[in-house]
Enzyme design. Sequence first.
Site, mmCIF file in Angstrom:
data_model
loop_
_atom_site.group_PDB
_atom_site.id
_atom_site.type_symbol
_atom_site.label_atom_id
_atom_site.label_comp_id
_atom_site.label_asym_id
_atom_site.label_seq_id
_atom_site.Cartn_x
_atom_site.Cartn_y
_atom_site.Cartn_z
ATOM 1 N N GLY A 28 0.836 -1.200 0.000
ATOM 2 C CA GLY A 28 0.000 0.000 0.000
ATOM 3 C C GLY A 28 0.862 1.238 0.000
ATOM 4 O O GLY A 28 2.055 1.168 0.290
ATOM 5 N N CYS B 236 5.326 -6.045 1.579
ATOM 6 C CA CYS B 236 5.657 -4.623 1.509
ATOM 7 C C CYS B 236 4.997 -3.847 2.661
ATOM 8 O O CYS B 236 5.351 -4.065 3.810
ATOM 9 C CB CYS B 236 5.288 -4.078 0.135
ATOM 10 S SG CYS B 236 6.142 -2.548 -0.211
ATOM 11 N N TYR B 237 4.017 -3.001 2.385
ATOM 12 C CA TYR B 237 3.328 -2.331 3.503
ATOM 13 C C TYR B 237 2.775 -3.369 4.479
ATOM 14 O O TYR B 237 2.826 -3.183 5.694
ATOM 15 C CB TYR B 237 2.186 -1.459 2.964
ATOM 16 C CG TYR B 237 1.464 -0.678 4.055
ATOM 17 C CD1 TYR B 237 1.897 0.578 4.430
ATOM 18 C CD2 TYR B 237 0.347 -1.218 4.715
ATOM 19 C CE1 TYR B 237 1.259 1.285 5.446
ATOM 20 C CE2 TYR B 237 -0.294 -0.523 5.713
ATOM 21 C CZ TYR B 237 0.157 0.725 6.076
ATOM 22 O OH TYR B 237 -0.485 1.418 7.085
ATOM 23 N N HIS C 1 7.627 -7.464 -3.767
ATOM 24 C CA HIS C 1 6.335 -7.885 -4.322
ATOM 25 C C HIS C 1 6.493 -9.193 -5.094
ATOM 26 O O HIS C 1 6.875 -9.171 -6.272
ATOM 27 C CB HIS C 1 5.788 -6.806 -5.258
ATOM 28 C CG HIS C 1 5.299 -5.599 -4.533
ATOM 29 N ND1 HIS C 1 4.025 -5.489 -4.039
ATOM 30 C CD2 HIS C 1 5.937 -4.463 -4.190
ATOM 31 C CE1 HIS C 1 3.883 -4.327 -3.438
ATOM 32 N NE2 HIS C 1 5.032 -3.684 -3.505
ATOM 33 N N GLU D 196 4.195 -10.933 -6.329
ATOM 34 C CA GLU D 196 3.114 -11.121 -7.304
ATOM 35 C C GLU D 196 3.423 -10.544 -8.676
ATOM 36 O O GLU D 196 2.745 -10.835 -9.638
ATOM 37 C CB GLU D 196 1.797 -10.519 -6.773
ATOM 38 C CG GLU D 196 1.800 -9.025 -6.505
ATOM 39 C CD GLU D 196 2.392 -8.666 -5.157
ATOM 40 O OE1 GLU D 196 3.041 -9.533 -4.551
ATOM 41 O OE2 GLU D 196 2.225 -7.523 -4.717
ATOM 42 N N ASP E 285 -18.509 -13.091 -21.865
ATOM 43 C CA ASP E 285 -19.112 -13.020 -20.529
ATOM 44 C C ASP E 285 -20.620 -13.258 -20.567
ATOM 45 O O ASP E 285 -21.143 -14.093 -19.827
ATOM 46 C CB ASP E 285 -18.831 -11.663 -19.864
ATOM 47 C CG ASP E 285 -17.349 -11.347 -19.845
ATOM 48 O OD1 ASP E 285 -16.558 -12.299 -19.942
ATOM 49 O OD2 ASP E 285 -17.001 -10.166 -19.751
ATOM 50 N N LYS F 230 -11.537 -13.106 -15.965
ATOM 51 C CA LYS F 230 -11.862 -13.411 -17.367
ATOM 52 C C LYS F 230 -11.380 -14.812 -17.785
ATOM 53 O O LYS F 230 -12.104 -15.549 -18.450
ATOM 54 C CB LYS F 230 -11.201 -12.370 -18.265
ATOM 55 C CG LYS F 230 -11.627 -12.453 -19.698
ATOM 56 C CD LYS F 230 -12.546 -11.312 -19.992
ATOM 57 C CE LYS F 230 -13.137 -11.340 -21.359
ATOM 58 N NZ LYS F 230 -14.273 -10.404 -21.425
#
Length: 520
Positions: free
Chosen positions: A57, A84-85, A177, A179, A234, A376
């Site tokens: 964050g 991180c944060y 991070h 990710e 969708d 998706k």
Amino acid sequence: MTQHQRLLIIDFGSQVTQLIARRLRELSVYCEIHPYQQVDDAFLAEFAPKAIILSGGPDSVTRIGSPRPPKSVFTLGVPVLGICYGQQVMMQELGGLVETGHGTAEFGRAYVTPAADRLPLLDGWFNGADGREQVWMSHGDHVSRIAPGFQVFGTSPGAPFAITADPSRNFFAVQFHPEVHHTPNGAKLYENFVRLAGFTGDWTMASYKDEAIARIREQVGDKQVICGLSGGVDSSVAAVLIHEAIGDQLTCVFVDHGLLRLNEAEEVVTMFRDNYNIPLIHADEADLFLGELDGVSDPETKRKIIGRLFIDVFQKYASQIDGAEFLAQGTLYPDVIESVSFSGGPSVTIKSHHNVGGLPEKMGLKLVEPLRELFKDEVRALGRELRLPEKFIGRHPFPGPGLAIRCPGEITREKLEILRRADAVYIDQIRRHGLYDDIWQAFAAILPMRTVGVMGDGRTYDFALALRAVTSVDGMTADYYPFTHEFLGETSTRIINEVRGINRVFYDCTSKPPGTIELE
Ligand code: XMP
């Protein structure tokens, strides 16, 4: 609510929190992102997470009043990973110390080296030739004293406490991070974390399908549902799923606004009529839409007209269906996250996106949104479970306002016809070269200008065409697709030879930002 093992991601506002969820879903782990303000003791008790991740964050934990998770996160007895944060908040809350600046800020690529002791979270790490791992750092603050019970398992030049953990409580904290793409081995870290937390990978589309069908039956009972079908993946998947659940209690309305691609209306209608036997209203309203758009060139005005007419038309047809109480929509998880996002959503309107929002209130309908927990790619996987033709599942997204926003300036039937044919040649080229599935979205746009050319012995004065192709994960940011010069040359020649009315072709090499994907 899903019955799967659940992981909770508490969001502190990082730009990349969604990517954490992506990594976990790829591991067949069900997770949800919730902003920290929403998470209190009652929420945690109901959600019953099997593990918790604290996201990054923008704030500083050294600031009084900065975001915190509830203390019970650390007393639930479940594994916690702070990023991180999230790492800093974890240290602070558990008795460590975080400080600001002093020349130890790190932004960008960094290399972490391991400490002497091994940690199961790091299985598969540090196996390369130089024994280091590349990671992505983005922090101003740093941990200067770790919390009691924690131990250091990895360091980087700017972050002596890059990886720390209290293995006895399964608490893990990383400064970087894992990710993001730039931490190449980051997925392994998530894999280890969910394994340590006891996840069995029970989130598959086969199980989801059955649960979703049961939920739709329970929600709808014996009432009627209407579904706006666009032919996109969708709405098609939502329609077929609901049809499996409630059969002919579902009626689909396909609105042809005259702004569809070549043969699109026939393809969608045939696919549904041939394969599914779903009651389907094919509303041919091209004259209405093109009539009202006549002479309009401002993009926002176009979008507003289309949005309004769509609602009018949908209402007209829906009112012919007796006892309709529900409206089905193909809302996806990223839309849900956006609407409850940490920052409260975008502050400026770039464009008024067109959908059937506004309808439920106007018509007093309740919503059925069976895809609102899915990304998706998961919708595509569900589509395969439902045996939708591959041609439909892999389709590039197509915007609600259709070709109207690919025809900057005034829309005419002549321009639409040229555009349809040029777009079909372009997409055919992409398919022939085997590139369709590598590209998030590709399309042609007809520019509001004519240019001079020469064909054979004659002068031409025809329209110019722009080609667009982008790669993207979610449409929020995008890179232009790096076609080869050969491909561009061949495509341009084919379009000019095969489509009357175009004598010049441009390739749009703008990324998003600063461009958007569509031209308007
Ligand atoms: P932009 O042009 O905003 O587009 O970068 C991002 C993605 O959204 C699609 N798009 C729309 N989809 N209604 C839709 O259903 C709309 O009004 C709309 N405008 C853009 C666009 O095709 C791209 O995939």
